[in-house]
Design an enzyme around this catalytic site. Structure first.
Site, PDB file in Angstrom:
ATOM      1  N   GLN A 167     -16.220  43.118 -17.412  1.00 48.05           N
ATOM      2  CA  GLN A 167     -16.623  43.308 -16.046  1.00 48.05           C
ATOM      3  C   GLN A 167     -17.318  44.600 -15.856  1.00 48.05           C
ATOM      4  OE1 GLN A 167     -12.415  43.239 -14.714  1.00 48.05           O
ATOM      5  NE2 GLN A 167     -13.131  44.795 -13.202  1.00 48.05           N
TER       6      GLN A 167
ATOM      7  N   CYS B  39     -12.846  41.669 -11.216  1.00 50.21           N
ATOM      8  CA  CYS B  39     -11.966  41.046 -12.192  1.00 50.21           C
ATOM      9  C   CYS B  39     -11.481  39.764 -11.596  1.00 50.21           C
ATOM     10  CB  CYS B  39     -10.701  41.945 -12.163  1.00 50.21           C
ATOM     11  SG  CYS B  39      -9.842  42.338 -10.602  1.00 50.21           S
TER      12      CYS B  39
ATOM     13  N   HIS C  28      -5.424  43.801  -9.405  1.00 51.99           N
ATOM     14  CA  HIS C  28      -6.178  43.351 -10.560  1.00 51.99           C
ATOM     15  C   HIS C  28      -5.863  41.666 -10.893  1.00 51.99           C
ATOM     16  CE1 HIS C  28      -8.777  43.495 -14.157  1.00 51.99           C
ATOM     17  NE2 HIS C  28      -8.104  43.547 -15.067  1.00 51.99           N
TER      18      HIS C  28
ATOM     19  N   ASN D  37      -7.625  39.651 -20.511  1.00 57.12           N
ATOM     20  CA  ASN D  37      -8.183  40.724 -19.821  1.00 57.12           C
ATOM     21  C   ASN D  37      -9.716  40.562 -19.259  1.00 57.12           C
ATOM     22  OD1 ASN D  37      -8.342  42.650 -17.694  1.00 57.12           O
ATOM     23  ND2 ASN D  37      -7.257  44.171 -18.979  1.00 57.12           N
TER      24      ASN D  37
END
Length: 444
Positions: A64, A70, A364, A386
């Site tokens: 990102q 996110c 997040h 992630n």
């Protein structure tokens, strides 16, 4: 006792510090290397292994970059998993710039509508101050993403690639925020001068035209249709010419978004378990899918997430990623940073107290793609995909201890079939509306 710090107190503080040689050792180490590097507990590297009894294979790690998307990346990563499975692809990526465009557009409209709904509120009151604080935040919630997809669909990354402004949103968001605050001032002044709601909404339509123009200049115009072409693992060529974003979603993603619900763990006294909650003035698409959560004990989140992964599907989740977390090694574990020993003090607040006192909230969103279960079926550690690129964690993946899950995971999104009938009834009940500044209104 005096309210201010006295000279004699300072002298005692100095004596106490000097009396313990360990404090001097800690001071010299931290001054040179920083708190977290000195506090790292290397034993965590041994027990927090990147091996799991259940492990799903997703595509290449996404990034990102300098944006707060996110929640979009996590949602799109759960959706691209379906595209890869449905089309037999080795890897695949959906455009993150495409939903960013419409999220900024819809949030701008949502903000201006919120201003119109609060015209009688004082400008210096808490509500207007809150609305003006961040009208165009990059962050979002699962239900907000669903609203975008249901209205606009999704597209492959090559149909709307990244731009400078999508990968680093600060400049674009800053200029648009300036304009939106100006528009809020204009609308409120016009109302004070006697303008009707019809006149105000006419002004708002002109304002939204400017917002659309700014977005096109920053991100490019989003496609109304495109040619989809890809080659699968068996070298078979797949093509859909002139397909729309909505058609692409229906044909290749095929997730029924109404089947997925948000389950949270917020153990504060003001949010009893077994109730559904929403948040005032939280959303993007006006009249779209409202944000709704079911608040339950943490074991319910684990049970549902494990069941979904056992059936071969990843799980979107939200957490406080910065707490007791090591980015370089990709470890989230309560024991990974021994700051209690470093500072010779204990961190005593529990999860509810951290929420109540502003020490923690969801910051997040990522994707659960695996879990290690012991011989009794209990989770020991979790595999986390992630969206910070391959250099963060182990090739982009994190490992999360089960105790960390207990303390700093706040939300999972699962198919409703993994909830009991009682839990579903609780979710479908009329939601309790939380204030906009409630910690459960935080955006991933």
């Amino acid at each position: 006792m005096q309210a201010s710090i006295t000279i004699s107190q300072l002298e005692q503080f100095r004596k106490d510090f000097a009396a313990n040689k360990a404090y001097g050792v800690a001071m010299r180490a931290v001054v040179s290397a920083g708190v977290n590097k000195v506090a790292i507990n290397h034993e965590s590297f041994r027990k927090d292994r990147h091996e799991y009894s259940i492990q799903l294979k997703d595509g290449e790690i996404t990034n990102q970059k300098q944006s707060g998307r996110c929640w979009m990346f996590a949602a799109l990563n759960t959706m691209r998993f379906q595209v890869m499975k449905n089309l037999n692809l080795e890897t695949f990526e959906l455009s993150q710039s495409y939903p960013l465009f419409y999220d900024k557009l819809e949030k701008s409209n949502y903000f201006l509508e919120s201003i119109l709904e609060t015209l009688d509120e004082p400008t210096n009151g808490r509500l207007i101050a809150y609305l003006l604080s961040a009208p165009l935040n990059d962050g979002g919630q699962w239900d907000m993403f669903c609203s975008l997809v249901e209205k606009y669909g999704v597209v492959p990354k090559d149909a709307m690639p990244e731009s400078i402004s999508s990968s680093a949103t600060r400049e674009m968001t800053g200029w648009m925020t300036m304009k939106l605050r100006e528009y809020a001032c204009t609308l409120r002044k016009a109302y004070q001068n006697g303008a009707s709601m019809e006149e105000l909404r006419a002004q708002k339509d002109e304002m939204m035209s400017t917002i659309y123009r700014m977005l096109c200049i920053c991100l490019g115009e989003p496609p109304l249709q495109f040619d989809f072409e890809v080659r699968d693992k068996d070298e078979q060529f797949i093509r859909s010419a002139g397909i729309t974003p909505q058609e692409f979603y229906a044909k290749y993603v095929r997730l029924h978004l109404s089947d997925y619900v948000s389950v949270i763990n917020a153990p504060t006294q003001d949010k009893p378990y077994g109730h559904s909650y929403t948040v005032k003035f939280l959303g993007n698409v006006k009249d779209g899918r409202p944000v709704r959560y079911l608040n339950v004990p943490i074991d319910v989140l684990k049970r549902a997430a494990i069941a979904q992964m056992q059936d071969g599907e990843p799980v979107w989740f939200g957490c406080d990623v910065g707490a007791f977390s090591i980015r370089d090694h990709g470890i989230m574990d309560l024991d990974v940073l021994k700051t209690d020993e470093l500072f010779d003090t204990q961190w005593k607040m529990d999860k509810a107290e951290r929420l109540d006192y502003g020490q923690s909230l969801m910051t997040h969103a990522m994707v659960l793609t695996g879990v290690n279960l012991d011989e009794d079926g209990k989770p020991q550690r979790w595999r986390v995909e992630n969206s910070w690129g391959k250099d963060a964690g182990k090739d982009g993946y994190y490992v999360m201890s089960d105790r960390w899950f207990d303390e700093y995971t706040y939300q999972v999104v699962v198919n409703r079939k993994y909830l009991t009938e009682e839990e579903l009834c609780q979710y479908e009940s009329d939601p309790i509306a939380l204030e906009p500044w409630d910690p459960m209104g935080s955006l991933a």
